[in-house]
Design a protein around this motif. Structure first.
Motif, PDB file in Angstrom:
ATOM      1  N   LEU A 179       0.812  -1.211   0.000  1.00 23.07           N
ATOM      2  CA  LEU A 179       0.000   0.000   0.000  1.00 23.07           C
ATOM      3  C   LEU A 179       0.853   1.272   0.000  1.00 23.07           C
ATOM      4  O   LEU A 179       0.498   2.283  -0.594  1.00 23.07           O
ATOM      5  CB  LEU A 179      -0.941   0.020   1.213  1.00 23.07           C
ATOM      6  CG  LEU A 179      -2.048  -1.048   1.194  1.00 23.07           C
ATOM      7  CD1 LEU A 179      -2.850  -0.999   2.481  1.00 23.07           C
ATOM      8  CD2 LEU A 179      -2.960  -0.847  -0.018  1.00 23.07           C
ATOM      9  N   LEU A 180       1.984   1.225   0.699  1.00 24.37           N
ATOM     10  CA  LEU A 180       2.802   2.441   0.863  1.00 24.37           C
ATOM     11  C   LEU A 180       3.741   2.691  -0.313  1.00 24.37           C
ATOM     12  O   LEU A 180       3.896   3.808  -0.796  1.00 24.37           O
ATOM     13  CB  LEU A 180       3.626   2.341   2.157  1.00 24.37           C
ATOM     14  CG  LEU A 180       2.866   2.639   3.452  1.00 24.37           C
ATOM     15  CD1 LEU A 180       3.755   2.362   4.654  1.00 24.37           C
ATOM     16  CD2 LEU A 180       2.399   4.089   3.482  1.00 24.37           C
ATOM     17  N   VAL A 181       4.380   1.615  -0.763  1.00 26.64           N
ATOM     18  CA  VAL A 181       5.457   1.784  -1.749  1.00 26.64           C
ATOM     19  C   VAL A 181       4.957   2.426  -3.077  1.00 26.64           C
ATOM     20  O   VAL A 181       5.606   3.342  -3.588  1.00 26.64           O
ATOM     21  CB  VAL A 181       6.181   0.450  -1.980  1.00 26.64           C
ATOM     22  CG1 VAL A 181       7.157   0.532  -3.148  1.00 26.64           C
ATOM     23  CG2 VAL A 181       6.920   0.036  -0.702  1.00 26.64           C
ATOM     24  N   PRO A 182       3.783   1.987  -3.599  1.00 34.17           N
ATOM     25  CA  PRO A 182       3.340   2.602  -4.867  1.00 34.17           C
ATOM     26  C   PRO A 182       3.166   4.103  -4.758  1.00 34.17           C
ATOM     27  O   PRO A 182       3.482   4.846  -5.699  1.00 34.17           O
ATOM     28  CB  PRO A 182       2.003   1.924  -5.133  1.00 34.17           C
ATOM     29  CG  PRO A 182       2.044   0.648  -4.380  1.00 34.17           C
ATOM     30  CD  PRO A 182       2.876   0.918  -3.195  1.00 34.17           C
ATOM     31  N   VAL A 183       2.719   4.544  -3.590  1.00 36.43           N
ATOM     32  CA  VAL A 183       2.534   5.989  -3.403  1.00 36.43           C
ATOM     33  C   VAL A 183       3.857   6.714  -3.576  1.00 36.43           C
ATOM     34  O   VAL A 183       3.961   7.718  -4.299  1.00 36.43           O
ATOM     35  CB  VAL A 183       1.936   6.262  -2.005  1.00 36.43           C
ATOM     36  CG1 VAL A 183       1.750   7.760  -1.787  1.00 36.43           C
ATOM     37  CG2 VAL A 183       0.611   5.522  -1.848  1.00 36.43           C
ATOM     38  N   VAL A 184       4.885   6.153  -2.898  1.00 39.72           N
ATOM     39  CA  VAL A 184       6.209   6.784  -3.007  1.00 39.72           C
ATOM     40  C   VAL A 184       6.673   6.767  -4.471  1.00 39.72           C
ATOM     41  O   VAL A 184       7.206   7.744  -4.992  1.00 39.72           O
ATOM     42  CB  VAL A 184       7.220   6.063  -2.104  1.00 39.72           C
ATOM     43  CG1 VAL A 184       8.607   6.663  -2.257  1.00 39.72           C
ATOM     44  CG2 VAL A 184       6.777   6.132  -0.646  1.00 39.72           C
ATOM     45  N   TYR A 185       6.432   5.597  -5.112  1.00 38.98           N
ATOM     46  CA  TYR A 185       6.890   5.440  -6.499  1.00 38.98           C
ATOM     47  C   TYR A 185       6.264   6.493  -7.403  1.00 38.98           C
ATOM     48  O   TYR A 185       6.969   7.203  -8.142  1.00 38.98           O
ATOM     49  CB  TYR A 185       6.504   4.020  -6.969  1.00 38.98           C
ATOM     50  CG  TYR A 185       6.917   3.694  -8.393  1.00 38.98           C
ATOM     51  CD1 TYR A 185       8.257   3.358  -8.676  1.00 38.98           C
ATOM     52  CD2 TYR A 185       5.994   3.727  -9.449  1.00 38.98           C
ATOM     53  CE1 TYR A 185       8.624   3.063  -9.975  1.00 38.98           C
ATOM     54  CE2 TYR A 185       6.376   3.427 -10.752  1.00 38.98           C
ATOM     55  CZ  TYR A 185       7.700   3.086 -11.013  1.00 38.98           C
ATOM     56  OH  TYR A 185       8.072   2.792 -12.303  1.00 38.98           O
ATOM     57  N   VAL A 186       4.975   6.636  -7.296  1.00 38.48           N
ATOM     58  CA  VAL A 186       4.243   7.574  -8.159  1.00 38.48           C
ATOM     59  C   VAL A 186       4.709   9.007  -7.920  1.00 38.48           C
ATOM     60  O   VAL A 186       5.010   9.759  -8.839  1.00 38.48           O
ATOM     61  CB  VAL A 186       2.734   7.424  -7.899  1.00 38.48           C
ATOM     62  CG1 VAL A 186       1.944   8.568  -8.547  1.00 38.48           C
ATOM     63  CG2 VAL A 186       2.240   6.090  -8.432  1.00 38.48           C
ATOM     64  N   ARG A 187       4.871   9.345  -6.689  1.00 33.66           N
ATOM     65  CA  ARG A 187       5.243  10.722  -6.344  1.00 33.66           C
ATOM     66  C   ARG A 187       6.687  10.996  -6.686  1.00 33.66           C
ATOM     67  O   ARG A 187       7.038  12.115  -7.074  1.00 33.66           O
ATOM     68  CB  ARG A 187       5.011  10.973  -4.859  1.00 33.66           C
ATOM     69  CG  ARG A 187       3.513  10.820  -4.536  1.00 33.66           C
ATOM     70  CD  ARG A 187       3.224  11.306  -3.185  1.00 33.66           C
ATOM     71  NE  ARG A 187       3.392  12.727  -3.120  1.00 33.66           N
ATOM     72  CZ  ARG A 187       2.730  13.533  -2.278  1.00 33.66           C
ATOM     73  NH1 ARG A 187       1.865  12.990  -1.429  1.00 33.66           N
ATOM     74  NH2 ARG A 187       2.911  14.846  -2.259  1.00 33.66           N
ATOM     75  N   MET A 188       7.521   9.950  -6.552  1.00 32.17           N
ATOM     76  CA  MET A 188       8.920  10.144  -6.915  1.00 32.17           C
ATOM     77  C   MET A 188       9.041  10.477  -8.405  1.00 32.17           C
ATOM     78  O   MET A 188       9.757  11.369  -8.808  1.00 32.17           O
ATOM     79  CB  MET A 188       9.730   8.876  -6.594  1.00 32.17           C
ATOM     80  CG  MET A 188      11.166   8.942  -7.069  1.00 32.17           C
ATOM     81  SD  MET A 188      11.940   7.324  -7.121  1.00 32.17           S
ATOM     82  CE  MET A 188      11.214   6.637  -8.573  1.00 32.17           C
ATOM     83  N   LEU A 189       8.272   9.737  -9.228  1.00 31.66           N
ATOM     84  CA  LEU A 189       8.359   9.969 -10.667  1.00 31.66           C
ATOM     85  C   LEU A 189       7.554  11.189 -11.108  1.00 31.66           C
ATOM     86  O   LEU A 189       7.529  11.530 -12.283  1.00 31.66           O
ATOM     87  CB  LEU A 189       7.863   8.702 -11.413  1.00 31.66           C
ATOM     88  CG  LEU A 189       8.790   7.479 -11.313  1.00 31.66           C
ATOM     89  CD1 LEU A 189       8.206   6.298 -12.060  1.00 31.66           C
ATOM     90  CD2 LEU A 189      10.173   7.791 -11.849  1.00 31.66           C
TER      91      LEU A 189
END
Lengths: 125, 676
Positions: B29-39
């Motif tokens: 649940l957490l990691v995709p959020v970081v991924y999307v925001r990082m990119l």
């Protein structure tokens, strides 16, 4: 039967039959015999005079041979030779015990008896 | 039974999958959020696209967890279901073991790969197949790759340690079962060092690459940086906790086990074996500790077995000693045992009672005073010097047989007589280490002997008087020369002979009695045996009808002895020779002196003595010719008395005989003045 001049033997023996036998034998040999049925009688007899020989049975009633021998020695010392006249196996020992002068065993052969008596009453000079 | 257990067993798999799924879900649940925001993907359409792309990838991961993991854990389930009796050859156990030890690393790698690949594939998909859809930042590609690597390196230690931790109880259980069944479980895991290196690298690489991916992308918003930091902060402790549990747990168990051993102070089955959670160095350490426990257990059992055996032997020895004591105490004989110093070691009840004391202790207490107290004497009344008592004699090495000792018995205030035998006890080298004495109370026997002797003496003495009378009067009558018929004479002679025989019997009886009592007194006359023989011949010859006695040799032979007794021997031998030569004939006498001894032989050619009767010929009251044609009456004591007479004179008595051929009776005596 008392012969004047003949030697006297005092026979101290409680058995009638044996006493009679011995009296006959001594008579035959020519000796006077005085008889006593026990030691006390014998001592009484001795008061009338000492014999030439005392033939002493050991086992008797009233006063036995040992008691008589002791009393005799006390009164008359060796006043007459004492010959123990007792059952064969004991005789020698008894003679020793009361310090007698000799012994004749029972039963006895007449020949032995005669020669022993003669030896005591007629000692060779 | 299998069906009954299966629900509870499958909770094992469900539990593992559930926990793994929960942990995974947090990061999913957490990691995709970081991924999307990082990119920098911000548009709703673009986010929807990323989510749409991520969904199948996550679904694959879920399938991995929910399907592949249970499938991998199947051997454990199967072993569980089989139960204790369902796996006779241990095949299921071995397979379960292999699974339990391989799954953590294998599935950890698969799990990490799933994470890493998800984001790598997502990045590649975003960059190449649909490039125009989202204007991916120019640095998006490398950043995405870094992100995927971060995911992989983060998931690897997390998954590995988590599964190791989750499977540890099962691994432990399996290892203990396998140990109990002596089955070696397969599977060898990387060493602890390799694992720590792997963990170290991953734990460094994961946050580093994670943050590097952020840094690589320009203009990442601060909130994104903070969010990514939060993810790391969550991941770190969880990962550390699993690693700590997976690595530290087993070590703690070993430490606890070792502490237990110390606390118990001994090793037996009550000390539990250490479960092996992983087959690495720690597992081998645990295994080593278990081996050590087994060895210690074995040796403890051996020691205990020895102790039990020793106790048993001691018990046997105690029982034996008890039996021995019981036997000894119930013996009529008194038994005592002394050590080499003469100190009492053991005395039985009869022994203590015999000494007039109540107990062994009392005897031990009085031991040294006993000779003074009891006044040990020989049967003749002479005091026995202490050194001549049976025990001291045996201590000096002598074997004492039947020594008769009379002593004062304080309790009964009477004398007692014992017949004691004693022998030294020797060690293997032959040195005397003690003495054993056995004493038999013969007080009553001695009293009986005295009574018998007394009876014989009295009876004999009383018999002599009638014998004297019978013999005397028979002789008297025979002496009267007149009036006796020849038949009367014969009668009287017979009466005389009867009296003589009676007299002889009485004398023999007395002789035997005296001999038994050892009361013979012998005279010490000087006797010429040749003359003695001649006299005997002379005495017997007149009455002989069919016999002739011839002296074939008559050396002058002076001996010192009891005349009457030696005559008795000579007469008896001659009478015997005549008696047992019923057909008449010659009896020869030889008196030969040589080498300081005289040898006297009486030879007859009569009936002889059967070989089987010869050994008993000297026994008193034994009559070789009883109930034969040659039974001439008598008590059977003549030869016994002759032999005793000769032996009392220091001589030897013997015979040779052949049945039907005759006998030779001989004796030898030392000549007067001869040495010895």
């Amino acid at each position: 039967m008392v012969m004047k001049g003949a030697k006297t033997v005092l026979l101290v023996e409680d058995d009638e039959d044996i006493a009679s036998l011995v009296v006959l034998l001594l008579d035959e040999l020519g000796y006077n015999v005085e008889r006593a049925a026990n030691g006390r009688e014998a001592l009484a007899t001795l008061e009338r005079g000492l014999p030439h020989l005392i033939l002493l049975d050991m086992k008797m009633p009233v006063m036995n041979g040992w008691a008589f021998a002791a009393e005799f020695r006390a009164r008359h010392q060796r006043g007459a030779p004492v010959v123990v006249f007792s059952a064969a196996d004991d005789a020698a020992k008894r003679a020793e015990e009361i310090d007698a002068d000799g012994w004749i065993g029972k039963p006895f052969e007449f020949e032995d008896f005669r020669s022993l008596i003669r030896r005591w009453l007629e000692p060779r000079e | 039974m299998v069906d009954e257990k299966s629900p509870s067993r499958s909770t094992f798999t469900i539990r593992i999958v559930a926990i793994a799924f929960a942990v995974d879900l947090l990061f999913t649940l957490l990691v995709p959020v970081v991924y999307v925001r990082m990119l920098g993907i911000a548009g709703p359409t673009d986010v929807q696209l990323v989510v749409a792309l991520l969904l199948p990838l996550d679904l694959a991961k879920v399938i991995l967890l929910v399907v592949v993991l249970p499938w991998m854990l199947r051997p454990i389930e199967r072993w569980h279901r089989a139960g204790p009796g369902g796996d006779p050859d241990g095949a299921l156990l071995r397979r379960a073991g292999q699974t339990v030890y391989r799954t953590p690393l294998a599935f950890g790698a698969v799990f990490a790969s799933a994470w890493g690949l998800s984001y790598l594939v997502l990045t590649v998909l975003l960059r190449y197949p649909i490039p125009d859809l989202i204007p991916l930042a120019p640095r998006g590609m490398p950043a995405g790759a870094l992100f995927a690597m971060a995911c992989f390196t983060a998931a690897l230690p997390l998954g590995y340690a988590m599964f190791a931790w989750l499977l540890a109880p099962t691994a432990g259980e399996l290892s203990l079962v396998a140990r109990a069944r002596a089955i070696a479980l397969p599977g060898r895991e990387p060493s602890l060092r390799a694992r720590l290196v792997l963990f170290g690298i991953c734990l460094t690489l994961a946050p580093a690459s994670w943050m590097a991916s952020m840094a690589y992308m320009a203009e990442v918003p601060t909130t994104t940086i903070l969010l990514s930091g939060l993810v790391v902060l969550i991941w770190g402790p969880i990962c550390a906790a699993f690693i700590a549990a997976a690595v530290g747990g087993p070590v703690a168990r070993i430490a606890a086990a070792v502490r237990d051993i110390g606390a118990h102070g001994r090793i037996d089955r009550s000390v539990a074996r250490v479960p092996i959670f992983q087959q690495d160095d720690i597992g081998r350490l645990a295994s080593g500790v278990n081996d050590m426990l087994d060895r210690l257990d074995e040796s403890t059992q051996r020691v205990q077995g020895h102790l039990v055996e020793q106790e048993r032997l001691a018990e046997v020895a105690r029982r034996r000693a008890g039996e021995l004591h019981a036997v000894l105490d119930h013996m009529v004989e008194g038994v005592m045992v002394c050590d080499a110093a003469g100190q009492l070691l053991l005395i039985n009840r009869s022994g203590a009672e015999g000494l007039g004391l109540s107990s062994t202790d009392a005897v031990r207490h009085m031991w040294l005073d006993l000779p003074k107290l009891l006044r040990f004497r020989a049967p003749d009344g002479q005091v026995i010097p202490e050194s001549r008592l049976p025990l001291p004699r045996a201590l000096a090495g002598e074997t004492v047989v039947g020594q008769e000792v009379t002593y004062y018995h304080p309790r009964s205030d009477r004398d007692r007589r014992i017949r004691a035998s004693a022998a030294p006890i020797r060690d293997e080298a032959g040195a005397i280490v003690g003495v054993v004495q056995v004493a038999h109370d013969v007080t009553e026997l001695a009293a009986l002997d005295r009574l018998k002797d007394q009876f014989i003496r009295v009876a004999a003495h009383e018999l002599k008087t009638p014998v004297t009378i019978v013999k005397g009067y028979a002789q008297l009558l025979l002496g009267t020369t007149v009036g006796l018929s020849s038949s009367q004479r014969t009668t009287l002679e017979a009466i005389g002979r009867g009296a003589d025989r009676l007299d002889a019997l009485v004398r023999d009886l007395l002789d035997v009695s005296q001999l038994y009592l050892g009361r013979w007194k012998l005279g010490a006359d000087e006797i010429d045996l040749a003359a003695l023989a001649a006299a005997a011949v002379e005495r017997l010859s007149p009455s002989l009808r069919r016999h002739r006695i011839r002296i074939v040799r008559a050396d002058r032979a002076i001996v010192v002895g009891d005349r009457r007794r030696l005559e008795q021997v000579q007469t008896h031998l001659l009478e015997n020779a005549l008696k047992f030569s019923p057909d008449g004939g010659e009896v020869e006498i030889e008196v030969a002196a040589r080498d300081g001894e005289v040898f006297v032989s009486v030879v007859d050619g009569g009936v002889g003595i059967a070989r089987d009767k010869q050994p008993r010929i000297f026994e008193p009251f034994y009559r070789a010719h009883t109930d034969t044609a040659h039974d001439h009456g008598g008590m059977g004591v003549g030869l016994y008395i002759c032999k005793e007479i000769i032996e009392h004179h220091g001589g030897t008595f013997w015979f040779t005989s052949e049945e039907g051929q005759g006998s030779v009776f001989s004796y030898s005596l030392p000549l007067k003045g001869a040495a010895g």
